[in-house]
Motif scaffolding. Structure first.
Motif: not given
Length: 393
Positions: A268-294
């Protein structure tokens, strides 16, 4: 053929088993990140998701801040989650009263203890600060709460003073003492030493709350855990004041891979990361460990060829473990083997010579510094006018 894994290094290093619990502070410290404000319904959803992952304690907020904050904390308490719900409280009995009115299980009583904070923020002597803190701890315990006493800016506080304060907090029946690395000054070696020394003088669990000002929050949290800290503080995506806090997703994956702690639902880590990214308006870096797009993206021809044959060649753990997906990127570094895989999934059965020709076209087309989409790749195939078997829809 044996696989010399990281676990063999850990065994040789004598890595200790950990007795830990997670306290996630996304809804409190995470929301203190400039520009971040969670709506009440968003707080409820984040709390539910944290509970589904298996986080033991959720710090729901700082209820004395406003009426809406108090209502949000109360609503989270009423969700009936498995996690214990905590609230932040200054060393004031009135703050504790507000937390009690919300129905929380735990209160985190804090006060700054460094000379710097005492002089320029609190304008109090150390003795005055200690008296306020201990009176508030005692009051909270008398009202049936689990109490965590947190020394703000603990890592810049005179160490002998800090140890005496933690011992006093234990005598006043605090259930936890917390080391707040408020400005992220520690490194793993100093954090390990500090927790080891505190553990010698108190018998109650120790918490570590690490900030990421030097990029060491995760490493410091793990070092604290190895030294004997029980409660580890996190935020989703590492959001928080200034450079943020220890990221929940990175900590949980490290706990699984390095220490064998498998009671949390990492899927469930990727989904909660995306949820908090959307709610907070703070984008997740593409190269972030575990949940980044890359995190599970591959473009280099040599890498892609190996990953298609055996994903472990360039993936330490599977994307499915954290609820993510592998992505094969079409770009300058994409080779014929990767293109064969991609085009086959698109419904095309191309000959080797045509795949090599297509690879050259892709390299030229990708010079404008972005990956090529499947639609663009389809146009390149059609533009080449090569003969192929199409098995797509």
């Amino acid at each position: 053929m044996s696989d010399f894994s990281v676990n063999q290094f850990l065994e040789m290093a004598g890595t200790p088993p950990l007795d830990i619990e997670i306290c996630d502070v996304t809804l409190r410290d995470g929301e203190q990140m400039p520009g971040v404000v969670f709506k009440p319904e968003e707080k409820l959803e984040i709390a539910r998701r944290l509970d589904e992952i298996g986080v033991e304690i959720i710090e729901a907020g700082f209820p004395v801040v406003s009426k809406s904050e108090k209502n949000a904390v109360r609503d989270i308490c009423n969700l009936g989650l498995n996690a214990k719900i905590s609230a932040l409280s200054r060393s004031r009995q009135s703050d504790v009263d507000v937390a009690i009115d919300c129905g929380v299980d735990m209160v985190s009583v804090f006060i700054a203890t460094s000379d710097l904070h005492l002089k320029y923020k609190l304008h109090m002597t150390c003795a005055e600060a200690i008296r306020c803190a201990l009176e508030t701890v005692e009051y909270a315990k008398e009202h049936g709460l689990i109490v965590r006493f947190s020394a703000e800016d603990a890592t810049r506080t005179d160490f002998n003073t800090l140890k005496k304060l933690y011992k006093k907090a234990e005598e006043y029946h605090a259930d936890y003492v917390s080391v707040a690395d408020t400005v992220g000054i520690m490194n793993p070696r100093t954090m390990y030493y500090m927790i080891s020394e505190i553990k010698k003088i108190v018998n109650i669990p120790i918490c570590v709350h690490c900030h990421d000002d030097l990029g060491l929050a995760l490493a410091n949290t793990l070092a604290g855990a190895e030294a004997g800290a029980k409660q580890l503080h996190t935020t989703v995506n590492g959001i928080g004041e200034r450079s943020g806090n220890t990221p929940l997703e990175e900590l949980l994956v490290n706990l699984r891979l390095h220490y064998g702690i498998d009671r949390y639902d990492l899927s469930k880590l990727k989904s909660i990361s995306s949820l908090v990214e959307r709610y907070s308006g703070v984008p997740v870096a593409k190269n972030k460990a575990v949940v980044g797009d890359n995190a599970f993206a591959h473009e280099s021809g040599i890498h892609v060829a190996a990953v298609l044959e055996e994903p472990r060649t360039y993936e330490l753990y599977s994307p499915e473990m954290v609820g993510a997906e592998r992505r094969i990127i079409i770009g300058k570094h994409t080779g014929a083997k990767a293109l064969k895989y991609i085009t086959k999934k698109m419904g095309y059965d191309l000959e080797k010579k045509d795949l090599c020709l297509l690879a050259e076209k892709v390299k030229t087309a990708s010079e404008f510094k972005r990956p090529i989409t499947c639609d663009e790749l389809r146009r390149l195939i059609l533009d080449l006018k090569i003969e192929f078997v199409y098995n797509g829809p």
